[in-house]
Design a protein around this motif. Structure first.
Motif, PDB file in Angstrom:
ATOM      1  N   ARG A   1       0.818  -1.218   0.000  1.00 15.28           N
ATOM      2  CA  ARG A   1       0.000   0.000   0.000  1.00 15.28           C
ATOM      3  C   ARG A   1       0.849   1.263   0.000  1.00 15.28           C
ATOM      4  N   ASN A   2       2.140   1.136  -0.155  1.00 10.43           N
ATOM      5  CA  ASN A   2       3.067   2.261  -0.089  1.00 10.43           C
ATOM      6  C   ASN A   2       3.259   2.883  -1.472  1.00 10.43           C
ATOM      7  N   ASN A   3       3.595   4.167  -1.515  1.00 10.01           N
ATOM      8  CA  ASN A   3       3.874   4.854  -2.787  1.00 10.01           C
ATOM      9  C   ASN A   3       5.265   4.548  -3.328  1.00 10.01           C
ATOM     10  N   GLY A   4       6.007   3.704  -2.648  1.00 13.11           N
ATOM     11  CA  GLY A   4       7.318   3.252  -3.106  1.00 13.11           C
ATOM     12  C   GLY A   4       7.356   1.733  -3.096  1.00 13.11           C
ATOM     13  N   GLY A   5       8.313   1.165  -3.785  1.00 19.71           N
ATOM     14  CA  GLY A   5       8.461  -0.283  -3.816  1.00 19.71           C
ATOM     15  C   GLY A   5       8.904  -0.831  -2.477  1.00 19.71           C
ATOM     16  N   GLY A   6       8.777  -2.130  -2.322  1.00 21.12           N
ATOM     17  CA  GLY A   6       9.218  -2.797  -1.103  1.00 21.12           C
ATOM     18  C   GLY A   6       9.395  -4.283  -1.360  1.00 21.12           C
ATOM     19  N   TYR A   7       9.995  -4.953  -0.401  1.00 24.46           N
ATOM     20  CA  TYR A   7      10.295  -6.374  -0.532  1.00 24.46           C
ATOM     21  C   TYR A   7       9.489  -7.174   0.483  1.00 24.46           C
TER      22      TYR A   7
ATOM     23  N   LEU B   1      -0.090 -27.444   5.122  1.00 21.25           N
ATOM     24  CA  LEU B   1       0.447 -27.279   6.468  1.00 21.25           C
ATOM     25  C   LEU B   1      -0.070 -28.424   7.319  1.00 21.25           C
ATOM     26  N   ASP B   2       0.767 -28.897   8.238  1.00 24.42           N
ATOM     27  CA  ASP B   2       0.381 -29.995   9.124  1.00 24.42           C
ATOM     28  C   ASP B   2       1.084 -29.805  10.461  1.00 24.42           C
ATOM     29  N   GLN B   3       1.192 -30.845  11.246  1.00 26.57           N
ATOM     30  CA  GLN B   3       1.801 -30.733  12.562  1.00 26.57           C
ATOM     31  C   GLN B   3       3.310 -30.521  12.518  1.00 26.57           C
ATOM     32  N   THR B   4       3.949 -30.859  11.405  1.00 26.10           N
ATOM     33  CA  THR B   4       5.384 -30.653  11.272  1.00 26.10           C
ATOM     34  C   THR B   4       5.700 -29.241  10.804  1.00 26.10           C
ATOM     35  N   ASN B   5       5.082 -28.820   9.764  1.00 28.94           N
ATOM     36  CA  ASN B   5       5.258 -27.465   9.223  1.00 28.94           C
ATOM     37  C   ASN B   5       3.921 -26.755   9.356  1.00 28.94           C
ATOM     38  N   ASN B   6       3.705 -26.133  10.512  1.00 25.64           N
ATOM     39  CA  ASN B   6       2.375 -25.625  10.807  1.00 25.64           C
ATOM     40  C   ASN B   6       2.268 -24.105  10.902  1.00 25.64           C
ATOM     41  N   TYR B   7       3.321 -23.374  10.557  1.00 22.76           N
ATOM     42  CA  TYR B   7       3.279 -21.917  10.608  1.00 22.76           C
ATOM     43  C   TYR B   7       3.459 -21.324   9.216  1.00 22.76           C
ATOM     44  N   LEU B   8       2.533 -20.460   8.807  1.00 22.98           N
ATOM     45  CA  LEU B   8       2.688 -19.662   7.598  1.00 22.98           C
ATOM     46  C   LEU B   8       3.163 -18.292   8.068  1.00 22.98           C
ATOM     47  N   MET B   9       4.417 -17.950   7.739  1.00 23.90           N
ATOM     48  CA  MET B   9       5.064 -16.742   8.239  1.00 23.90           C
ATOM     49  C   MET B   9       5.260 -15.748   7.096  1.00 23.90           C
ATOM     50  N   VAL B  10       5.118 -14.449   7.408  1.00 22.56           N
ATOM     51  CA  VAL B  10       5.311 -13.395   6.414  1.00 22.56           C
ATOM     52  C   VAL B  10       6.169 -12.286   7.011  1.00 22.56           C
ATOM     53  N   ALA B  11       6.878 -11.569   6.133  1.00 15.99           N
ATOM     54  CA  ALA B  11       7.706 -10.435   6.545  1.00 15.99           C
ATOM     55  C   ALA B  11       7.791  -9.467   5.372  1.00 15.99           C
ATOM     56  N   ALA B  12       8.032  -8.194   5.687  1.00 12.95           N
ATOM     57  CA  ALA B  12       8.134  -7.187   4.630  1.00 12.95           C
ATOM     58  C   ALA B  12       9.099  -6.090   5.050  1.00 12.95           C
ATOM     59  N   SER B  13       9.575  -5.338   4.057  1.00  7.60           N
ATOM     60  CA  SER B  13      10.569  -4.301   4.313  1.00  7.60           C
ATOM     61  C   SER B  13       9.981  -3.036   4.918  1.00  7.60           C
ATOM     62  N   HIS B  14       8.660  -2.906   4.912  1.00  9.03           N
ATOM     63  CA  HIS B  14       8.022  -1.781   5.607  1.00  9.03           C
ATOM     64  C   HIS B  14       6.616  -2.178   6.028  1.00  9.03           C
ATOM     65  N   ALA B  15       6.004  -1.347   6.867  1.00  3.35           N
ATOM     66  CA  ALA B  15       4.728  -1.681   7.507  1.00  3.35           C
ATOM     67  C   ALA B  15       3.523  -1.545   6.587  1.00  3.35           C
ATOM     68  N   ASP B  16       3.675  -1.050   5.377  1.00  2.95           N
ATOM     69  CA  ASP B  16       2.540  -0.844   4.486  1.00  2.95           C
ATOM     70  C   ASP B  16       2.209  -2.062   3.629  1.00  2.95           C
ATOM     71  N   PHE B  17       2.639  -3.231   4.036  1.00  2.00           N
ATOM     72  CA  PHE B  17       2.276  -4.472   3.356  1.00  2.00           C
ATOM     73  C   PHE B  17       1.134  -5.142   4.115  1.00  2.00           C
ATOM     74  N   THR B  18       0.209  -5.741   3.384  1.00  4.22           N
ATOM     75  CA  THR B  18      -0.795  -6.613   3.988  1.00  4.22           C
ATOM     76  C   THR B  18      -0.760  -7.952   3.275  1.00  4.22           C
ATOM     77  N   PHE B  19      -1.094  -9.008   4.011  1.00  3.15           N
ATOM     78  CA  PHE B  19      -1.092 -10.368   3.487  1.00  3.15           C
ATOM     79  C   PHE B  19      -2.428 -11.013   3.816  1.00  3.15           C
ATOM     80  N   GLN B  20      -2.999 -11.760   2.874  1.00  2.00           N
ATOM     81  CA  GLN B  20      -4.216 -12.524   3.093  1.00  2.00           C
ATOM     82  C   GLN B  20      -4.001 -13.936   2.569  1.00  2.00           C
ATOM     83  N   ALA B  21      -4.316 -14.915   3.405  1.00  2.00           N
ATOM     84  CA  ALA B  21      -4.228 -16.320   2.999  1.00  2.00           C
ATOM     85  C   ALA B  21      -5.641 -16.876   2.865  1.00  2.00           C
ATOM     86  N   HIS B  22      -5.845 -17.704   1.841  1.00  2.00           N
ATOM     87  CA  HIS B  22      -7.145 -18.334   1.614  1.00  2.00           C
ATOM     88  C   HIS B  22      -6.911 -19.832   1.436  1.00  2.00           C
TER      89      HIS B  22
END
Length: 141
Positions: free
Chosen positions: A72-78, A115-136
């Motif tokens: 949602r930022n006016n500049g690029g991000g990772y 995802l199951d009991q072994t790999n059970n976390y979907l993790m996200v990170a971004a270079s600035h706070a103006d990112f949003t993530f939605q999983a379906h």
């Protein structure tokens, strides 16, 4: 690491992988600008903060069918995405590593991640706070 320098030349700013730390107050990283070899400057270097987007419940499996990333930022991000067995992300957990999202870009990923009991976390990170993530997807009990 996200690097922001107090140097008026912004070609050193950005997301970079640190290649060495020769002292406790200096580091090196590979430059994408071939005409620059080094610079002495002050500034900040910060790593991405990981957030749990989804945790698969006990005795359940889940299939993530799509993931939407919005800058949602006016500049690029990772951004980064990982599936891990804990909230600590290791190199082998990455699904997406330092992908660039342009200013105000929305990225739709069609996946099929289980995802199951072994790999059970979907993790996200971004270079600035103006990112949003939605999983379906759906949970299977």
């Amino acid at each position: 690491v996200n690097i922001l320098l107090d140097d008026p030349d912004e070609k050193f700013d950005g997301v970079h992988v640190i290649t060495s730390a020769p002292t406790t107050t200096t580091f090196t990283y590979e430059s994408i600008n071939s005409d620059v070899t080094s610079v002495g400057a002050t500034g900040t270097a910060t790593g991405f903060t990981w957030y749990t987007l989804y945790q698969c419940p006990s005795a359940t499996a889940a299939v993530i069918s799509s993931l939407i990333v919005n800058n949602r930022n006016n500049g690029g991000g990772y951004y980064q995405i990982a599936i891990a067995d804990s909230t600590t992300v290791e190199a082998e957990d990455y699904i997406v590593y330092n992908d660039l999202a342009a200013a105000n870009e929305t990225i739709s990923l069609t996946l099929g991640l289980t995802l199951d009991q072994t790999n059970n976390y979907l993790m996200v990170a971004a270079s600035h706070a103006d990112f949003t993530f939605q999983a379906h997807g759906m949970e299977i009990t």
